[in-house]
Scaffold this active site. Structure first.
Site, mmCIF file in Angstrom:
data_model
loop_
_atom_site.group_PDB
_atom_site.id
_atom_site.type_symbol
_atom_site.label_atom_id
_atom_site.label_comp_id
_atom_site.label_asym_id
_atom_site.label_seq_id
_atom_site.Cartn_x
_atom_site.Cartn_y
_atom_site.Cartn_z
ATOM 1 N N GLU A 18 0.723 -5.014 11.054
ATOM 2 C CA GLU A 18 0.261 -3.637 10.855
ATOM 3 C C GLU A 18 1.034 -2.775 11.843
ATOM 4 O O GLU A 18 0.849 -2.896 13.056
ATOM 5 C CB GLU A 18 -1.240 -3.530 11.138
ATOM 6 N N HIS A 69 0.846 -1.197 0.000
ATOM 7 C CA HIS A 69 0.000 0.000 0.000
ATOM 8 C C HIS A 69 0.878 1.242 0.000
ATOM 9 O O HIS A 69 1.692 1.449 0.905
ATOM 10 C CB HIS A 69 -0.944 -0.013 1.206
ATOM 11 N N HIS A 81 2.327 -3.757 6.848
ATOM 12 C CA HIS A 81 1.354 -2.707 6.543
ATOM 13 C C HIS A 81 1.398 -1.703 7.686
ATOM 14 O O HIS A 81 2.094 -1.889 8.675
ATOM 15 C CB HIS A 81 -0.064 -3.288 6.459
HETATM 16 O O1 0X9 Z 1 -6.948 -4.121 4.275
HETATM 17 C C1 0X9 Z 1 -5.779 -4.491 4.143
HETATM 18 O O2 0X9 Z 1 -5.311 -4.865 3.087
HETATM 19 C C2 0X9 Z 1 -4.854 -4.467 5.358
HETATM 20 N N1 0X9 Z 1 -5.123 -3.317 6.162
HETATM 21 S S1 0X9 Z 1 -4.655 -1.832 5.608
HETATM 22 O O3 0X9 Z 1 -5.220 -0.836 6.498
HETATM 23 N N2 0X9 Z 1 -3.081 -1.724 5.719
HETATM 24 O O4 0X9 Z 1 -5.066 -1.693 4.261
HETATM 25 C C3 0X9 Z 1 -5.108 -5.730 6.154
HETATM 26 C C4 0X9 Z 1 -4.504 -6.895 5.506
HETATM 27 C C5 0X9 Z 1 -5.033 -8.150 6.063
HETATM 28 N N3 0X9 Z 1 -4.624 -9.214 5.257
HETATM 29 C C6 0X9 Z 1 -5.155 -9.433 4.039
HETATM 30 N N4 0X9 Z 1 -6.193 -8.791 3.618
HETATM 31 N N5 0X9 Z 1 -4.576 -10.334 3.324
HETATM 32 ZN ZN ZN Z 2 -1.959 -1.800 4.040
#
Ligand code: 0X9
Ligand code: ZN
Length: 301
Positions: free
Chosen positions: A266, A65, A190
């Site tokens: 995170e 991201h 993240h």
């Molecule tokens: O939503 C996401 O992709 C992640 N949170 S963020 O706020 N950084 O965007 C969480 C990722 C959890 N894992 C997956 N979705 N694989």
């Molecule tokens: Zn993210």
């Protein structure tokens, strides 16, 4: 020179990786993990100190991201620790694995966030109706489009792409990952929910080594806590402690590669912001989290 009191754009990060490979040519090399829509490479550093046996691979994915700037910064900090720390724990961690470390797997998006739109999250591919980018953590080819995903290319955050692996970044990176033999761990960074997540992200199902993953994750968080007294939520599945999301990298890695140790960290911050003067703090915390993870994983065999 490169430091950890400022955030850098892609070219400087890549310059740092090149410099490190020149400095340690026998055991650090720049590797190409994939390509991007705007023609960049996804560069990483492979750190593999000489030994007699083949070592398991430890993969670090960071910066998927674009706006989560603390993740590339922390990842280069971690690389620097692996390359230079005199701490025997860190040296031992370095020597146990064949590390494949990618500070920014969405470099087009990161550059755009760095220069144009701080809150940019997605890739920079152009869709037919003129909007830009897909969420690269919704684009992997496993249970695509089920949760927390949009089919609207103009959705600023959650457009999952026109099909699984529509984005050249996720497709080429997945090919690189598939080519790795003996991958023991896949860690994705993240920000900024300050949480440790286990697979799967889009179901409440527990993986068969859930108990081990939880125990290892707890030790990892305890090691991190010792550095700054920062409490992270988890470890738990995204479905349990955050929200369900489909098409994420870790779900694909776990499902298709069967990698045993799969986590999303995170990291800290407030709305994707974290003072550059405190990159060190986050970097030391993550380094210790990795030390704890590796130690407990070895305890459990
Ligand atoms: O939503 C996401 O992709 C992640 N949170 S963020 O706020 N950084 O965007 C969480 C990722 C959890 N894992 C997956 N979705 N694989
Ligand atoms: Zn993210």
């Amino acid at each position: 020179g490169f430091s950890w009191t400022a955030y850098y754009d892609v070219d400087d990060i890549y310059g740092y990786l090149h410099n490190m490979s020149l400095k340690h040519p026998d055991w650090a090399q720049v590797v190409v993990g994939g390509r991007t829509y705007e023609g960049r490479q996804i560069l990483g550093l492979r750190i593999n100190t000489p030994t007699d046996e083949d070592k398991p691979v430890m993969f670090i994915e960071s910066g998927i991201h674009a706006r989560e700037w603390i993740t590339p910064a922390t990842t280069t900090y971690f690389i620097n620790e692996l390359l230079t720390s005199p701490d025997p724990e860190i040296i031992s961690m370095r020597d146990q694995f064949d590390w494949h470390i990618f500070p920014t797997v969405n470099p087009d998006g990161y550059h755009y966030s760095y220069t144009r739109d701080r809150m940019w999250r997605k890739t920079r591919s152009r869709s037919q109706n003129g909007c830009y980018g897909a969420d690269p953590n919704r684009n992997w080819d496993y249970n695509w489009m089920n949760y927390s995903s949009s089919n609207n290319p103009c959705n600023y955050q959650l457009y999952a792409g026109s099909k699984p692996f529509s984005e050249i970044e996720t497709r080429t990176l997945s090919e690189y990952i598939s080519g790795l033999e003996n991958m023991l761990g896949y860690i994705a960074y993240h920000s900024t929910a300050q949480t440790l997540l286990l697979p799967y992200s889009d179901s409440s199902e527990h993986v068969d080594n859930y108990d081990d993953l939880k125990k290892i994750g707890e030790t990892s968080l305890r090691y991190g806590y010792a550095v700054n007294k920062a409490r992270y939520d988890g470890p738990g599945t995204a479905a349990e402690i955050l929200y369900k999301a489909s098409g994420g990298s870790i779900d694909w890695v776990r499902h298709t590669q069967g990698t045993p140790l799969v986590y999303v960290y995170e990291l800290r911050g407030v709305y994707f912001s974290w003072p550059p003067s405190r990159i060190h703090e986050q970097g030391d915390e993550v380094t210790q989290m990795m030390v704890g993870l590796v130690k407990e994983a070895r305890n459990l065999g």
